[in-house]
Scaffold this motif. Structure first.
Motif, PDB file in Angstrom:
ATOM      1  N   UNK A  76     -31.900-108.489 129.623  1.00  0.00           N
ATOM      2  CA  UNK A  76     -30.640-107.751 129.663  1.00  0.00           C
ATOM      3  C   UNK A  76     -30.246-107.374 128.244  1.00  0.00           C
ATOM      4  N   UNK A  77     -30.033-106.102 128.037  1.00  0.00           N
ATOM      5  CA  UNK A  77     -29.709-105.593 126.708  1.00  0.00           C
ATOM      6  C   UNK A  77     -28.368-104.857 126.771  1.00  0.00           C
ATOM      7  N   UNK A  78     -27.399-105.339 126.009  1.00  0.00           N
ATOM      8  CA  UNK A  78     -26.081-104.714 125.967  1.00  0.00           C
ATOM      9  C   UNK A  78     -26.018-103.755 124.788  1.00  0.00           C
ATOM     10  N   UNK A  79     -25.678-102.497 125.070  1.00  0.00           N
ATOM     11  CA  UNK A  79     -25.598-101.473 124.038  1.00  0.00           C
ATOM     12  C   UNK A  79     -24.191-101.406 123.468  1.00  0.00           C
TER      13      UNK A  79
ATOM     14  N   UNK B 297     -25.509 -96.174 121.100  1.00  0.00           N
ATOM     15  CA  UNK B 297     -24.069 -96.189 120.842  1.00  0.00           C
ATOM     16  C   UNK B 297     -23.251 -95.708 122.035  1.00  0.00           C
ATOM     17  N   UNK B 298     -23.897 -95.528 123.177  1.00  0.00           N
ATOM     18  CA  UNK B 298     -23.182 -94.991 124.337  1.00  0.00           C
ATOM     19  C   UNK B 298     -22.490 -96.076 125.146  1.00  0.00           C
ATOM     20  N   UNK B 299     -22.823 -97.313 124.922  1.00  0.00           N
ATOM     21  CA  UNK B 299     -22.261 -98.395 125.711  1.00  0.00           C
ATOM     22  C   UNK B 299     -23.005 -98.570 127.021  1.00  0.00           C
ATOM     23  N   UNK B 300     -22.819 -99.726 127.632  1.00  0.00           N
ATOM     24  CA  UNK B 300     -23.475-100.005 128.898  1.00  0.00           C
ATOM     25  C   UNK B 300     -24.488-101.125 128.776  1.00  0.00           C
ATOM     26  N   UNK B 301     -25.137-101.418 129.880  1.00  0.00           N
ATOM     27  CA  UNK B 301     -26.107-102.501 129.954  1.00  0.00           C
ATOM     28  C   UNK B 301     -27.434-101.966 130.471  1.00  0.00           C
ATOM     29  N   UNK B 302     -28.497-102.357 129.806  1.00  0.00           N
ATOM     30  CA  UNK B 302     -29.840-101.945 130.210  1.00  0.00           C
ATOM     31  C   UNK B 302     -30.576-103.164 130.755  1.00  0.00           C
ATOM     32  N   UNK B 303     -31.148-103.017 131.938  1.00  0.00           N
ATOM     33  CA  UNK B 303     -31.957-104.074 132.539  1.00  0.00           C
ATOM     34  C   UNK B 303     -33.421-103.704 132.315  1.00  0.00           C
ATOM     35  N   UNK B 304     -34.040-104.363 131.348  1.00  0.00           N
ATOM     36  CA  UNK B 304     -35.419-104.025 131.001  1.00  0.00           C
ATOM     37  C   UNK B 304     -36.373-104.412 132.124  1.00  0.00           C
TER      38      UNK B 304
END
Length: 421
Positions: free
Chosen positions: A396-399, A257-264
């Motif tokens: 790419x995972x968008x939180x 729930x913090x927001x941002x993008x994670x590059x797995x």
């Protein structure tokens, strides 16, 4: 020897003389109004030697040889050679490359902007307001001003985007030049790379392609051209990734729930990170810097190209190694990719639909009978397996929550044009 039909056409008789020392003719047929003259019989030498012996002879008659084997019979086709192309102009390549440099520089700058630049930009927008009851013209003028200030901020800080731009375009360019120079070595009609600009905040480009107009003479040529690109690109991507990892800093892991993008991270990325960065403390992750981002994209692009389907690089390699049996590899990997896309990452579906429209099968080489040899076969299988070390099911995972830099993005879209009080 049984002869069903031998036409008396002078060209057919001349072609018979051309192949007499390497091919025993049992049957001759003319197809397509003379576009293909089919000789059925038996090779007197290995297919590779037959092809080498007749290629120049056929070229003198504006023909190309095609070698096949059907129903236990050897087939040699004298096919009309494709028309010679006019000399290619490089103007389009240059313009597309220049536009791609700009769009990639935009993406790299946007990703690398320091916090003070965002703060100054947001402060410059505080005075922007639309009076109550303002018409559409005033609103558009406000949005235009906000957008102009946004791109002015990007231009003023463009130096921050240079490392990403050089690294990513270096990976993509070397990949395509690997194909280009190998194709030239085999005297194929090949274009210089066409870069594809795409002004998005992640990459600024959709990659680059080359066009090969002439058919591949052999599966060996098909293999060498297909594998040259991924190996050349990785030769740049891995050092870029290594430097990026050496400069990486640790940050707290982003929550859902913090927001941002994670590059797995694919397997190769994780292995290199463990060697260069070491074990990460619990709850800590790597912050993406420009070179790390470029290297990450380099691995993903290489992985997608190594899918052993259609006329992707992996399709070239798979057909060269497995011949007509490649269809089983292609259908199996395509089904796996569709399953991953549907269950994990729908973003892959667009690419998979395009591949399906191109066709999963790979067209054969002119000499479709000569094997690539054990060394190329081993290298090809190893390269295809490398796909699993470079790819990740959900890259790419968008939180949830407001993403970083949301203020600047919103400003660029004109949402700062609020009503004045």
């Amino acid at each position: 020897m049984s002869v069903d039909f031998i036409p008396s056409d002078p060209l057919v008789l001349a072609l018979e003389d051309d192949i007499a020392d390497v091919f025993a003719i049992h049957d001759v047929r003319v197809q397509g109004g003379g576009r293909a003259i089919v000789f059925v019989g038996q090779f007197l030498r290995s297919p590779a030697m037959v092809f080498e012996a007749v290629a120049d002879r056929f070229a003198a008659r504006d023909r190309i040889p095609v070698l096949r084997r059907e129903g236990g019979r050897d087939i040699l086709v004298a096919q009309t050679a494709p028309a010679a192309r006019a000399r290619r102009r490089v103007r389009t390549n240059i313009v597309l490359f220049a536009l791609t440099v700009l769009s990639t520089l935009f993406a790299g700058t946007l990703q690398s902007l320091p916090e003070p630049a965002y703060v100054a930009f947001e402060a410059s927008l505080q005075a922007l307001a639309v009076p109550p009851g303002a018409d559409m013209t005033a609103r558009l003028a406000c949005a235009w001003t906000a957008t102009g200030r946004f791109f002015a901020m990007i231009a003023a800080n463009a130096s921050y985007g240079l490392p990403f731009t050089f690294a990513l375009l270096g990976i993509l360019g070397v990949h395509e030049l690997g194909h280009y120079f190998t194709a030239r070595r085999y005297r194929l009609d090949v274009s210089l790379p066409y870069f594809i600009p795409f002004p998005n905040p992640l990459t600024g480009t959709l990659g680059a392609v080359i066009r090969i107009e002439s058919p591949f003479a052999s599966r060996k040529a098909l293999f060498d051209v297909g594998i040259a690109g991924p190996l050349a690109g990785l030769a740049v991507a891995i050092p870029v990734l290594a430097v990026g990892l050496s400069q990486a800093t640790l940050v707290p892991v982003l929550g859902p729930d913090t927001g941002g993008t994670v590059f797995n991270e694919p397997l190769l990325f994780r292995a290199m990170a463990r060697v260069i960065v070491g074990e990460r403390p619990p709850g800590m992750d790597l912050a993406m810097n420009p070179l790390l981002m470029a290297g990450w994209w380099g691995l993903l692009v290489t992985a997608l190209n190594l899918l052993p389907v259609s006329q992707l690089d992996g399709g070239h390699i798979a057909y060269a190694v497995f011949g007509r049996a490649h269809r089983y590899v292609a259908w199996g990997m395509y089904a796996l990719a569709v399953g991953v896309a549907v269950t994990t990452s729908p973003g892959y579906l667009v690419m998979l639909v395009l591949i399906l429209l191109m066709g999963l099968q790979h067209p054969p080489a002119l000499d479709d009978l000569s094997d690539v040899g054990p060394r190329r076969r081993l290298l090809g299988i190893a390269t295809l397996l490398l796909f699993f070390a470079l790819a990740t099911p959900n890259p790419i995972q968008t939180l949830g929550g407001p993403p970083d830099g949301g203020g600047a993005s919103a400003a660029a879209q004109g949402s700062v044009c609020r009503l004045g009080e």
